[in-house]
Design an enzyme around this catalytic site. Structure first.
Site, PDB file in Angstrom:
ATOM      1  CE  LYS A 115     -12.822   6.497 -19.054  1.00 56.84           C
ATOM      2  NZ  LYS A 115     -12.647   6.380 -17.610  1.00 56.84           N
ATOM      3  NE  ARG A 153      -2.339   0.680   3.680  1.00 55.18           N
ATOM      4  CZ  ARG A 153      -1.577   1.274   4.624  1.00 55.18           C
ATOM      5  NH1 ARG A 153      -1.113   2.494   4.435  1.00 55.18           N
ATOM      6  NH2 ARG A 153      -1.277   0.624   5.730  1.00 55.18           N
ATOM      7  CE1 TYR A 208     -18.127   9.567 -16.265  1.00 58.04           C
ATOM      8  CE2 TYR A 208     -16.685   9.711 -14.350  1.00 58.04           C
ATOM      9  CZ  TYR A 208     -17.561   8.989 -15.138  1.00 58.04           C
ATOM     10  OH  TYR A 208     -17.879   7.700 -14.799  1.00 58.04           O
ATOM     11  CG  ASP A 266     -10.001  14.916 -15.606  1.00 60.64           C
ATOM     12  OD1 ASP A 266      -9.331  14.348 -16.478  1.00 60.64           O
ATOM     13  OD2 ASP A 266     -10.971  14.373 -15.037  1.00 60.64           O
TER      14      ASP A 266
END
Length: 382
Positions: free
Chosen positions: A195, A46, A98, A170
């Site tokens: 993406k 982690r 979005y 973004d």
């Protein structure tokens, strides 16, 4: 070095012991210590994993930042960035963004006292007017989803510096290959790495790049503390995808330009949104600040009755959510990607009953146009 070469080389020198050309997948949860109070640099996956770090180092280099971070999804990446803010802080946000980001802001973080104002971020004066005494940041999509408006990242970054705000961009639709917001003055870039960066619709991931080392330490604290990190297998898939980013996007952009021009001539299409078209309001700005126009197209058909046939009668083009992969996808934002935005707001923004979004892939462009043409032709014949 050209960014295409940098992308192809991600992870190449990671394993100096064996000379492996592909970074190994370190599928381990924990790491053995060489001694008491000693560490190899890795303790628990982690907090840090070599495969993930190869990806994080690679995206930081591509974006021109000091440090990168990989998360379990794009939404996890944005969530982690919101931990930088406190109850009562105000953030200015791109209005046609979005729908999942809108849902995160309005239906999750609103209840914890963060305030959001949505403006047209392609209008710098509108952003200026939205600044309040408690404003702490601007969250802007460099190319908006789904209306493909272009933000002046250089002007917005300068405004944020003047007002003491964080500028978070973004950059999912353009990637560092086509636009580098940190070079234009932004503080943080965020990506749905699912993406274009990963590029094959086979992994979900989020990526963040930070320019300032002190800010990067804060972002790392929240990444490690909240723990929504990307696993080593998905990190490896993202690295593999980024290696071909330039060749994929070159082909996708070329296809998108041709399809957008074809759509502008079609009698059943009333409007086309694509920044590569000279008549697009952001064409010259993106041409000046970036190195391409991307491969997303939105278009309005002449009548709502055309929507379902186009979604269901295309064969090569898949009716599916997401974007940026090698396969061409078509979606209906009003009921899919942007359904969480209130109907009256969607209508006001132009996310309406005749708007379709096309993520253009790498297939032969003549085949893609033929597929669209036959779907339209069925309706024309009717």
């Amino acid at each position: 070095m050209n960014i295409a070469s940098q992308a192809a080389q991600i992870g190449l020198d990671w394993d100096t012991r064996t000379g492996a050309v592909t970074v190994p997948i370190y599928q381990t949860a924990t790491f053995r210590h060489p001694g008491l109070g000693q560490s190899t640099g890795y303790d628990y996956s982690r907090s840090g994993n070599p495969t993930r770090q190869a990806l994080e180092d690679g995206i930081a280099k591509l974006d021109g930042g000091c440090r990168g971070f990989a998360y379990a999804s794009g939404m996890a990446a944005i969530t982690s960035l919101l931990f930088l803010f406190s109850h009562g802080d105000h953030i200015i946000v791109t209005e046609d963004l979005y729908g999942g980001t809108y849902r995160l802001f309005e239906k999750i973080f609103n209840q914890y006292g963060l305030e959001f104002t949505y403006v047209d971020t392609s209008d710098t004066s509108a952003v200026t007017s939205a600044i309040q005494p408690n404003t702490k940041a601007l969250f802007v999509e460099s190319l908006t989803n789904p209306l493909l408006k272009v933000a002046d990242i250089s002007a917005l970054s300068a405004l944020c510096r003047e007002k003491g705000l964080l500028c978070i961009v973004d950059n999912t639709f353009l990637t560092p290959y086509l636009l580098r917001p940190l070079d234009l003055g932004a503080d943080i870039t965020v990506y749905s790495g699912t993406k274009y960066l990963a590029g094959h619709n086979d992994t979900v991931c989020g990526l963040v790049v930070v320019k300032d080392p002190e800010l990067a330490e804060k972002v790392y604290f929240h990444q490690n503390g909240a723990g929504a990190v990307l696993g080593p297998q998905d990190s490896w898939l993202a690295i593999r995808g980024i290696k071909t980013l330039s060749v994929r996007l070159d082909r996708q952009q070329e296809n998108a330009q041709t399809i957008a021009e074809w759509l502008t001539r079609h009698p059943l299409v009333r409007k086309v949104y694509y920044p590569g078209l000279p008549g697009h309001p952001g064409h010259e700005l993106l041409k000046a600040q970036g190195s391409g126009f991307g491969a997303m197209i939105s278009f309005e058909v002449a009548d709502p009755s055309l929507v379902e046939p186009l979604l269901l009668r295309t064969g090569l083009i898949s009716f599916a959510e997401s974007l940026g992969g090698v396969e061409t996808l078509i979606t209906f934002p009003e009921v899919q990607t942007h359904a969480d935005i209130e109907p009256e707001k969607r209508e006001k923004l132009g996310i309406n009953k005749v708007l379709l979004r096309l993520s253009v892939g790498i297939e032969n462009v003549d085949d893609l146009i033929a597929d669209l043409d036959q779907a339209f032709a069925i309706e024309e014949a009717a």
